[in-house]
Motif scaffolding. Structure first.
Motif, PDB file in Angstrom:
ATOM      1  N   VAL A 114      11.073  38.612  52.400  1.00  0.00           N
ATOM      2  CA  VAL A 114      12.460  38.378  53.139  1.00  0.00           C
ATOM      3  C   VAL A 114      12.563  37.362  53.989  1.00  0.00           C
ATOM      4  CG1 VAL A 114      12.872  40.785  52.812  1.00  0.00           C
ATOM      5  CG2 VAL A 114      11.707  39.845  54.851  1.00  0.00           C
ATOM      6  N   PRO A 115      13.483  36.663  54.294  1.00  0.00           N
ATOM      7  CA  PRO A 115      13.585  35.401  55.317  1.00  0.00           C
ATOM      8  C   PRO A 115      13.460  36.122  56.844  1.00  0.00           C
ATOM      9  CG  PRO A 115      15.847  36.094  54.561  1.00  0.00           C
ATOM     10  CD  PRO A 115      14.951  36.824  53.704  1.00  0.00           C
ATOM     11  N   ALA A 116      12.765  35.618  57.718  1.00  0.00           N
ATOM     12  CA  ALA A 116      12.473  36.144  59.030  1.00  0.00           C
ATOM     13  C   ALA A 116      13.407  35.640  60.175  1.00  0.00           C
ATOM     14  CB  ALA A 116      10.903  35.820  59.226  1.00  0.00           C
ATOM     15  N   LEU A 169      11.947  45.318  59.773  1.00  0.00           N
ATOM     16  CA  LEU A 169      11.637  45.584  58.315  1.00  0.00           C
ATOM     17  C   LEU A 169      10.560  46.546  58.282  1.00  0.00           C
ATOM     18  CD1 LEU A 169      11.741  44.511  55.402  1.00  0.00           C
ATOM     19  CD2 LEU A 169       9.820  42.977  55.867  1.00  0.00           C
ATOM     20  N   THR A 170       9.693  46.751  59.040  1.00  0.00           N
ATOM     21  CA  THR A 170       8.648  47.991  58.880  1.00  0.00           C
ATOM     22  C   THR A 170       9.287  49.133  59.320  1.00  0.00           C
ATOM     23  OG1 THR A 170       6.816  46.669  59.858  1.00  0.00           O
ATOM     24  CG2 THR A 170       6.656  49.130  60.225  1.00  0.00           C
ATOM     25  N   GLN A 171      10.478  49.222  60.127  1.00  0.00           N
ATOM     26  CA  GLN A 171      11.302  50.520  60.443  1.00  0.00           C
ATOM     27  C   GLN A 171      11.808  50.889  59.393  1.00  0.00           C
ATOM     28  OE1 GLN A 171      13.530  49.916  64.003  1.00  0.00           O
ATOM     29  NE2 GLN A 171      14.965  51.632  63.396  1.00  0.00           N
ATOM     30  N   VAL A 172      12.761  50.056  58.832  1.00  0.00           N
ATOM     31  CA  VAL A 172      13.656  50.670  57.562  1.00  0.00           C
ATOM     32  C   VAL A 172      12.908  51.024  56.421  1.00  0.00           C
ATOM     33  CG1 VAL A 172      14.040  48.188  56.530  1.00  0.00           C
ATOM     34  CG2 VAL A 172      15.807  49.877  56.535  1.00  0.00           C
ATOM     35  N   VAL A 173      11.599  50.425  56.217  1.00  0.00           N
ATOM     36  CA  VAL A 173      10.789  50.684  54.945  1.00  0.00           C
ATOM     37  C   VAL A 173      10.157  51.977  55.298  1.00  0.00           C
ATOM     38  CG1 VAL A 173       8.632  50.176  53.834  1.00  0.00           C
ATOM     39  CG2 VAL A 173      10.371  48.446  54.371  1.00  0.00           C
ATOM     40  N   TYR A 210       3.880  37.738  59.139  1.00  0.00           N
ATOM     41  CA  TYR A 210       4.903  36.562  58.904  1.00  0.00           C
ATOM     42  C   TYR A 210       3.960  35.414  57.891  1.00  0.00           C
ATOM     43  CZ  TYR A 210       7.700  38.325  62.569  1.00  0.00           C
ATOM     44  OH  TYR A 210       8.563  38.978  63.387  1.00  0.00           O
ATOM     45  N   MET A 211       4.965  34.471  57.463  1.00  0.00           N
ATOM     46  CA  MET A 211       4.457  33.811  56.263  1.00  0.00           C
ATOM     47  C   MET A 211       5.204  32.300  56.700  1.00  0.00           C
ATOM     48  SD  MET A 211       4.329  33.903  52.191  1.00  0.00           S
ATOM     49  CE  MET A 211       4.340  32.430  51.033  1.00  0.00           C
ATOM     50  N   SER A 251       9.455  33.200  56.656  1.00  0.00           N
ATOM     51  CA  SER A 251       9.497  34.674  55.986  1.00  0.00           C
ATOM     52  C   SER A 251       8.516  35.443  56.491  1.00  0.00           C
ATOM     53  CB  SER A 251       9.148  34.125  54.386  1.00  0.00           C
ATOM     54  OG  SER A 251       9.955  33.208  53.977  1.00  0.00           O
ATOM     55  N   LEU A 252       8.835  36.791  55.752  1.00  0.00           N
ATOM     56  CA  LEU A 252       7.828  38.111  56.060  1.00  0.00           C
ATOM     57  C   LEU A 252       7.584  38.601  54.913  1.00  0.00           C
ATOM     58  CD1 LEU A 252       9.635  40.174  58.938  1.00  0.00           C
ATOM     59  CD2 LEU A 252       7.234  39.526  58.748  1.00  0.00           C
ATOM     60  N   VAL A 253       6.214  39.122  54.656  1.00  0.00           N
ATOM     61  CA  VAL A 253       5.772  39.742  53.373  1.00  0.00           C
ATOM     62  C   VAL A 253       5.412  41.008  53.685  1.00  0.00           C
ATOM     63  CG1 VAL A 253       4.217  39.688  51.568  1.00  0.00           C
ATOM     64  CG2 VAL A 253       4.926  37.392  52.388  1.00  0.00           C
ATOM     65  N   LEU A 254       5.855  42.120  53.129  1.00  0.00           N
ATOM     66  CA  LEU A 254       5.315  43.519  53.384  1.00  0.00           C
ATOM     67  C   LEU A 254       4.848  44.193  52.132  1.00  0.00           C
ATOM     68  CD1 LEU A 254       7.179  45.867  55.560  1.00  0.00           C
ATOM     69  CD2 LEU A 254       6.742  46.609  53.256  1.00  0.00           C
ATOM     70  N   LEU A 255       3.822  44.930  52.587  1.00  0.00           N
ATOM     71  CA  LEU A 255       3.323  45.653  51.143  1.00  0.00           C
ATOM     72  C   LEU A 255       3.062  47.166  51.829  1.00  0.00           C
ATOM     73  CD1 LEU A 255       0.342  43.262  50.240  1.00  0.00           C
ATOM     74  CD2 LEU A 255       2.630  43.276  49.412  1.00  0.00           C
ATOM     75  N   ALA A 256       3.812  47.884  50.833  1.00  0.00           N
ATOM     76  CA  ALA A 256       3.839  49.564  51.433  1.00  0.00           C
ATOM     77  C   ALA A 256       3.393  50.226  50.211  1.00  0.00           C
ATOM     78  CB  ALA A 256       5.410  49.830  51.897  1.00  0.00           C
ATOM     79  N   THR A 257       3.398  51.730  50.326  1.00  0.00           N
ATOM     80  CA  THR A 257       2.824  52.721  49.448  1.00  0.00           C
ATOM     81  C   THR A 257       3.555  53.909  49.686  1.00  0.00           C
ATOM     82  OG1 THR A 257       0.716  51.674  49.711  1.00  0.00           O
ATOM     83  CG2 THR A 257       0.822  53.916  48.431  1.00  0.00           C
ATOM     84  N   LYS A 258       4.033  54.404  48.337  1.00  0.00           N
ATOM     85  CA  LYS A 258       4.732  55.793  48.417  1.00  0.00           C
ATOM     86  C   LYS A 258       3.512  56.700  48.621  1.00  0.00           C
ATOM     87  CE  LYS A 258       7.451  58.677  45.672  1.00  0.00           C
ATOM     88  NZ  LYS A 258       8.304  59.013  44.211  1.00  0.00           N
TER      89      LYS A 258
END
Length: 493
Positions: free
Chosen positions: A392-394, A417-421, A433-434, A484-491
């Protein structure tokens, strides 16, 4: 530690008849005290469950917590330090008991005082109770004068903005009816939580009581963490979450209303065409999200298919795209590839094609008005243990006329972003950040000079010259800001 009165405990046990407290313990580098705190909390007759949120400890606390073997103790680990507010946000979300209280992981506050704090709640008089360190008749360790002055000034400022008459806004001991605290969105990551929650409770017109508690403060040598910078932030939060502060934020948001979908889609076509030509930049993004890819893959907002074929190297892909224009293009470009299914719609229209092993959204989430709803739908579409990759754009400070024209609802910072995920149910594995230099370039050329980033000559120069320099640097060093921001997450499994 100082015990509460036996009379109060007897009265409350008569009223409650059962454990009724979710005790939330935010914890960061407290290896010397957290075990004793947990024992004291479990000794309280009111404790129904203990939720410890380790906020990226590095002193051995994580290993110690991993050895805890108590049936009503749950430990949640943050991968990196985010702050007390972030830890509480996680803890509140997992609370299940009738009432919720905050307990620090040091020895400054005594769980024996739970009885005093609970009394107004159990009597049905209060929705929220603050435990004041300054109106107690119990023991109180004498420490820093200027800390007391700072607490008094912050409480005074908060009271002026909220029209409350608290004596200790900054106290740790705050107890809530569970439905109250779980209905409030916590935005602050650090100690700004205290003035934020106070302002939001006042705005909600909840019944707030205050009771005196004991307090055994500690010195900085003993591990005290709050400092003058947190005091400055608290002052800012008092203003920010006041009615005038919220009104100002609303006016600013009104000035950045994004374009309607059809209008934005026309503008977005040029941007997507430009991205198609940036081979090195595209490869960089793929390399960053690759650890999260496992088939079958849901691609949310496939656009012109810039990443779709590359994603298909990792498994079958369902590429959803709400734009009829882009959907027709995707059918023409990708319709003959057996690995790829193209759907005209958003994530809600695509979930029936699942379940999926991973979901990918590259430059998409910022276009969706209800980003939380989209993430919850994505969560439901994934198998347990499935992964999410977001690009996403940062930084809202970089929000430009170009963002507005292509339909960006927002730009994100790492906290937001961390919060909403996390609110969608995911466990965040990494968020970074990237393209740090790109943030400065965007600020000057796009935000201030109002130039279009889709200019072909400028885009190719960036791809051929800048990316080969920036990419290897950021493989070794994570920039504090970025385009930009890159986020990786797991269910969770």
């Amino acid at each position: 530690m100082v015990n509460g009165t036996a009379g109060t405990i007897c009265f409350l046990m008569t009223q409650a008849r059962r454990p009724c407290l979710s005790v939330i313990i935010p914890c960061y580098n407290e290896v010397g005290t957290v075990e004793r705190v947990v024992a004291a909390v479990l000794a309280s007759p009111f404790t129904a469950e203990v939720i410890i949120v380790d906020d990226g400890s590095t002193d051995g606390t994580r290993g110690l917590l991993a050895t805890l073997d108590e049936p009503n103790v749950r430990v949640i680990f943050h991968e990196y330090n985010q702050g007390k507010g972030a830890a509480l946000r996680t803890g509140f979300r997992h609370a299940t008991a009738e009432y919720v209280i905050v307990q620090d992981a040091d020895l400054e506050y005594d769980p024996a005082d739970f009885a005093l704090v609970l009394e107004p709640l159990l009597e049905g008089k209060a929705d929220v109770v603050y435990g004041s360190r300054f109106v107690s008749s119990g023991q109180r360790r004498v420490l820093y004068f200027w800390h007391a002055v700072g607490n008094w000034l912050l409480t005074l400022g908060s009271n002026m903005m909220t029209n409350l008459n608290l004596s200790d806004m900054e106290t740790c001991y705050k107890a809530f009816r569970r439905e109250v605290i779980q209905s409030i969105e916590i935005e602050e990551d650090r100690f700004g939580f205290e003035p934020e929650i106070t302002a939001k409770l006042a705005a909600g017109r909840y019944r707030i009581y205050e009771v005196g508690i004991s307090y055994d403060g500690r010195t900085y040598a003993e591990g005290k963490k709050i400092g003058w910078r947190d005091g400055v932030r608290a002052g800012y939060c008092i203003a920010r979450y006041s009615p005038k502060g919220r009104a100002l934020a609303a006016r600013r948001a009104a000035r950045t209303t994004p374009a309607a979908f059809d209008e934005a889609d026309t503008e977005l076509a040029d941007s997507l065409d430009s991205l198609d030509s940036l081979e090195r930049y595209r490869d960089w993004i793929m390399a960053v999200i690759e650890p999260a890819l496992r088939g079958p893959i849901l691609e949310i907002g496939a656009g012109h298919g810039t990443f779709t074929r590359a994603l298909a190297e990792h498994g079958a892909v369902v590429a959803c795209e709400p734009s009829e224009r882009a959907f027709a293009l995707l059918q023409g470009e990708l319709g003959g590839d057996d690995r790829i299914t193209v759907i005209n719609g958003g994530v809600d229209e695509s979930v029936t094609a699942g379940p999926f092993g991973s979901a990918v959204a590259i430059n998409v989430l910022e276009h969706i008005p209800d980003d939380l709803g989209a993430l919850r739908s994505t969560f439901a579409a994934l198998v347990p243990g499935g992964t999410l990759a977001l690009f996403v754009p940062a930084h809202m400070a970089l929000y430009s006329e170009f963002d507005q024209a292509i339909g960006h609802q927002r730009r994100y910072d790492r906290k937001g972003l961390t919060q909403v995920v996390q609110r969608a149910g995911f466990t965040v594995d990494s968020c970074r950040y990237m393209n740090g230099p790109g943030a400065l370039a965007w600020l000057v050329s796009v935000r201030l000079l109002k130039q279009r980033p889709t200019d072909p000559a400028r885009a190719k120069l960036y791809d051929r010259v800048a990316v080969p320099i920036i990419r290897p640097i950021e493989q070794r060093w994570s920039p504090p800001v970025g385009q930009s921001l890159v986020l990786l997450a797991t269910k969770p499994a």
